[in-house]
Design a protein around this motif. Structure first.
Motif, PDB file in Angstrom:
ATOM      1  N   MET A   1      27.700 -14.374   6.367  1.00 44.85           N
ATOM      2  CA  MET A   1      27.717 -13.041   6.358  1.00 44.85           C
ATOM      3  C   MET A   1      26.133 -12.538   5.980  1.00 44.85           C
ATOM      4  N   PRO A   2      25.625 -11.931   6.789  1.00 50.28           N
ATOM      5  CA  PRO A   2      24.193 -11.295   6.553  1.00 50.28           C
ATOM      6  C   PRO A   2      24.336 -10.158   5.172  1.00 50.28           C
ATOM      7  N   VAL A   3      23.193 -10.109   4.520  1.00 52.62           N
ATOM      8  CA  VAL A   3      23.193  -9.129   3.597  1.00 52.62           C
ATOM      9  C   VAL A   3      23.154  -7.763   4.122  1.00 52.62           C
ATOM     10  N   LYS A   4      24.078  -6.746   3.876  1.00 48.01           N
ATOM     11  CA  LYS A   4      23.882  -5.577   4.434  1.00 48.01           C
ATOM     12  C   LYS A   4      22.948  -4.713   3.710  1.00 48.01           C
ATOM     13  N   VAL A   5      21.942  -4.159   4.105  1.00 53.50           N
ATOM     14  CA  VAL A   5      20.713  -3.348   3.635  1.00 53.50           C
ATOM     15  C   VAL A   5      20.660  -2.191   4.302  1.00 53.50           C
ATOM     16  N   VAL A   6      20.431  -0.903   3.608  1.00 51.06           N
ATOM     17  CA  VAL A   6      20.217   0.326   4.219  1.00 51.06           C
ATOM     18  C   VAL A   6      18.848   0.680   3.475  1.00 51.06           C
ATOM     19  N   CYS A   7      17.858   1.309   4.207  1.00 52.12           N
ATOM     20  CA  CYS A   7      16.869   1.332   4.123  1.00 52.12           C
ATOM     21  C   CYS A   7      16.353   2.963   4.426  1.00 52.12           C
ATOM     22  N   LEU A   8      16.066   3.643   3.472  1.00 53.83           N
ATOM     23  CA  LEU A   8      16.023   5.024   3.434  1.00 53.83           C
ATOM     24  C   LEU A   8      14.583   5.669   3.277  1.00 53.83           C
ATOM     25  N   GLY A   9      14.246   6.610   4.225  1.00 52.53           N
ATOM     26  CA  GLY A   9      12.870   7.214   4.150  1.00 52.53           C
ATOM     27  C   GLY A   9      12.347   7.828   5.139  1.00 52.53           C
ATOM     28  N   GLY A  10      11.085   7.675   5.695  1.00 60.76           N
ATOM     29  CA  GLY A  10      10.625   8.305   6.859  1.00 60.76           C
ATOM     30  C   GLY A  10       9.284   7.941   7.079  1.00 60.76           C
ATOM     31  N   GLY A  11       8.640   8.253   8.125  1.00 59.11           N
ATOM     32  CA  GLY A  11       7.462   7.801   8.558  1.00 59.11           C
ATOM     33  C   GLY A  11       6.984   6.509   8.481  1.00 59.11           C
ATOM     34  N   HIS A  12       5.790   6.385   8.593  1.00 59.35           N
ATOM     35  CA  HIS A  12       5.291   5.036   8.483  1.00 59.35           C
ATOM     36  C   HIS A  12       5.507   4.146   7.358  1.00 59.35           C
ATOM     37  N   GLY A  13       6.062   4.590   5.956  1.00 59.61           N
ATOM     38  CA  GLY A  13       6.579   3.732   5.062  1.00 59.61           C
ATOM     39  C   GLY A  13       7.839   3.277   5.356  1.00 59.61           C
ATOM     40  N   LEU A  14       8.645   4.064   5.893  1.00 62.25           N
ATOM     41  CA  LEU A  14      10.100   3.268   6.370  1.00 62.25           C
ATOM     42  C   LEU A  14       9.818   2.259   7.342  1.00 62.25           C
ATOM     43  N   ALA A  15       8.843   2.505   8.225  1.00 63.93           N
ATOM     44  CA  ALA A  15       8.702   1.484   9.394  1.00 63.93           C
ATOM     45  C   ALA A  15       8.229   0.279   8.797  1.00 63.93           C
ATOM     46  N   ASP A 178      28.811   5.813   5.747  1.00 58.37           N
ATOM     47  CA  ASP A 178      29.472   4.757   5.631  1.00 58.37           C
ATOM     48  C   ASP A 178      28.792   3.297   5.331  1.00 58.37           C
ATOM     49  N   ALA A 179      27.300   3.294   5.978  1.00 55.64           N
ATOM     50  CA  ALA A 179      26.624   2.455   5.876  1.00 55.64           C
ATOM     51  C   ALA A 179      25.874   2.369   4.362  1.00 55.64           C
ATOM     52  N   ILE A 180      25.843   3.223   3.724  1.00 52.78           N
ATOM     53  CA  ILE A 180      25.468   3.360   2.459  1.00 52.78           C
ATOM     54  C   ILE A 180      26.660   2.800   1.541  1.00 52.78           C
ATOM     55  N   THR A 181      27.695   3.224   1.571  1.00 53.16           N
ATOM     56  CA  THR A 181      29.032   3.009   0.923  1.00 53.16           C
ATOM     57  C   THR A 181      29.235   1.503   0.722  1.00 53.16           C
ATOM     58  N   SER A 182      28.903   0.815   2.117  1.00 55.16           N
ATOM     59  CA  SER A 182      29.033  -0.457   2.075  1.00 55.16           C
ATOM     60  C   SER A 182      27.923  -1.598   1.940  1.00 55.16           C
ATOM     61  N   ALA A 183      26.707  -1.092   1.718  1.00 57.85           N
ATOM     62  CA  ALA A 183      25.495  -1.577   1.533  1.00 57.85           C
ATOM     63  C   ALA A 183      25.625  -2.611   0.283  1.00 57.85           C
ATOM     64  N   ASP A 184      24.962  -3.641   0.224  1.00 60.86           N
ATOM     65  CA  ASP A 184      24.560  -4.656  -0.756  1.00 60.86           C
ATOM     66  C   ASP A 184      23.372  -4.119  -1.338  1.00 60.86           C
ATOM     67  N   TRP A 185      22.416  -3.698  -0.627  1.00 63.92           N
ATOM     68  CA  TRP A 185      21.030  -3.323  -1.018  1.00 63.92           C
ATOM     69  C   TRP A 185      20.848  -1.842  -0.603  1.00 63.92           C
ATOM     70  N   ILE A 186      20.048  -1.156  -1.338  1.00 59.52           N
ATOM     71  CA  ILE A 186      19.523   0.086  -0.676  1.00 59.52           C
ATOM     72  C   ILE A 186      18.209   0.201  -1.109  1.00 59.52           C
ATOM     73  N   THR A 187      17.294   0.538  -0.138  1.00 65.04           N
ATOM     74  CA  THR A 187      15.885   0.807  -0.522  1.00 65.04           C
ATOM     75  C   THR A 187      15.490   2.379  -0.166  1.00 65.04           C
ATOM     76  N   PHE A 188      14.315   2.686  -0.947  1.00 62.05           N
ATOM     77  CA  PHE A 188      13.930   3.825  -0.742  1.00 62.05           C
ATOM     78  C   PHE A 188      12.214   3.844  -0.457  1.00 62.05           C
ATOM     79  N   GLY A 189      11.689   4.608   0.685  1.00 67.80           N
ATOM     80  CA  GLY A 189      10.493   4.471   0.736  1.00 67.80           C
ATOM     81  C   GLY A 189       9.889   3.277   1.390  1.00 67.80           C
TER      82      GLY A 189
END
Length: 211
Positions: A1-15, A178-189
């Protein structure tokens, strides 16, 4: 199973984060700030009272399918008109997203439709289901000022004494929680600390999901 990642942010940094993360896992969810009040996004937001589409558009383009179809549609989504009239600087993707939201009234469904078109890896979601404003109070040279708007807060000078979302208790996106709750990793910015990163912690339900 792939690692579940949620990326939080906005703009060019998130992209930029998404462009890198897609090479590590296919289960990536972008949760995007919805407080932009400048440029094409700000104009569409004001006219249609919709979510500002620009940061969401960039996230979709960053996760486009790694083939000629996906890349070509991502380029079309990012294309900006150049004119001396009302269409100047509007991105095609901003118009497409706004049209789907205006027709169907469902931000998540509209993003899924465009995601299918681009054959995106993962999913793109707004952090809230309504447009937000960021308001900050700053202290500089003994004087306090309060500014409202993502562009204005990002450009303000001085010591931050308070940062808040307007409305104070916006409705979060259930799929994002839901995605955040089940994430293995969370990134910011990365990105503007006050306008792209901190807003994700100011949304109470989302902050609790992160914890």
């Amino acid at each position: 199973m792939p690692v579940k990642v949620v990326c939080l942010g906005g703009g060019h940094g998130l992209a930029a984060t998404l462009q890198a993360m897609r090479h590590l896992t296919s289960d990536v969810t972008a949760v995007v700030t919805v407080a932009d009040n400048g440029g094409s996004s700000g104009r569409l937001r004001e006219e249609f009272n919709s979510l500002p589409p620009g940061d969401l558009r960039m996230a979709l383009a960053a996760l486009c399918g790694d083939d000629d179809w996906g890349r070509s549609w991502a380029q079309i989504m990012q294309y900006r008109f150049t004119s001396t009239g009302e269409m100047d600087n509007h991105a095609v993707g901003n118009l497409l997203l706004t049209a789907l939201w205006d027709r169907d009234g469902d931000p998540v469904k509209g993003l899924e439709r465009v995601g299918d078109l681009l054959r995106v890896v993962g999913k793109v979601l707004p952090m809230a289901l309504e447009p937000l404003d960021i308001e900050g109070s700053f202290l500089q040279n003994g004087k306090s000022q309060t500014v409202r708007g993502q562009i204005q807060v990002a450009a303000a000078k001085g010591e931050v004494t308070q940062l808040r979302l307007i409305p104070e208790s916006p409705k979060p996106t259930p799929e994002a929680l839901d995605a955040i709750t089940s994430a293995d990793w969370i990134t910011f910015g990365p990105g503007s600390w006050l306008s792209s990163v901190m807003p994700h912690f100011l949304l109470k339900d989302q902050a609790e999901a992160i914890v």
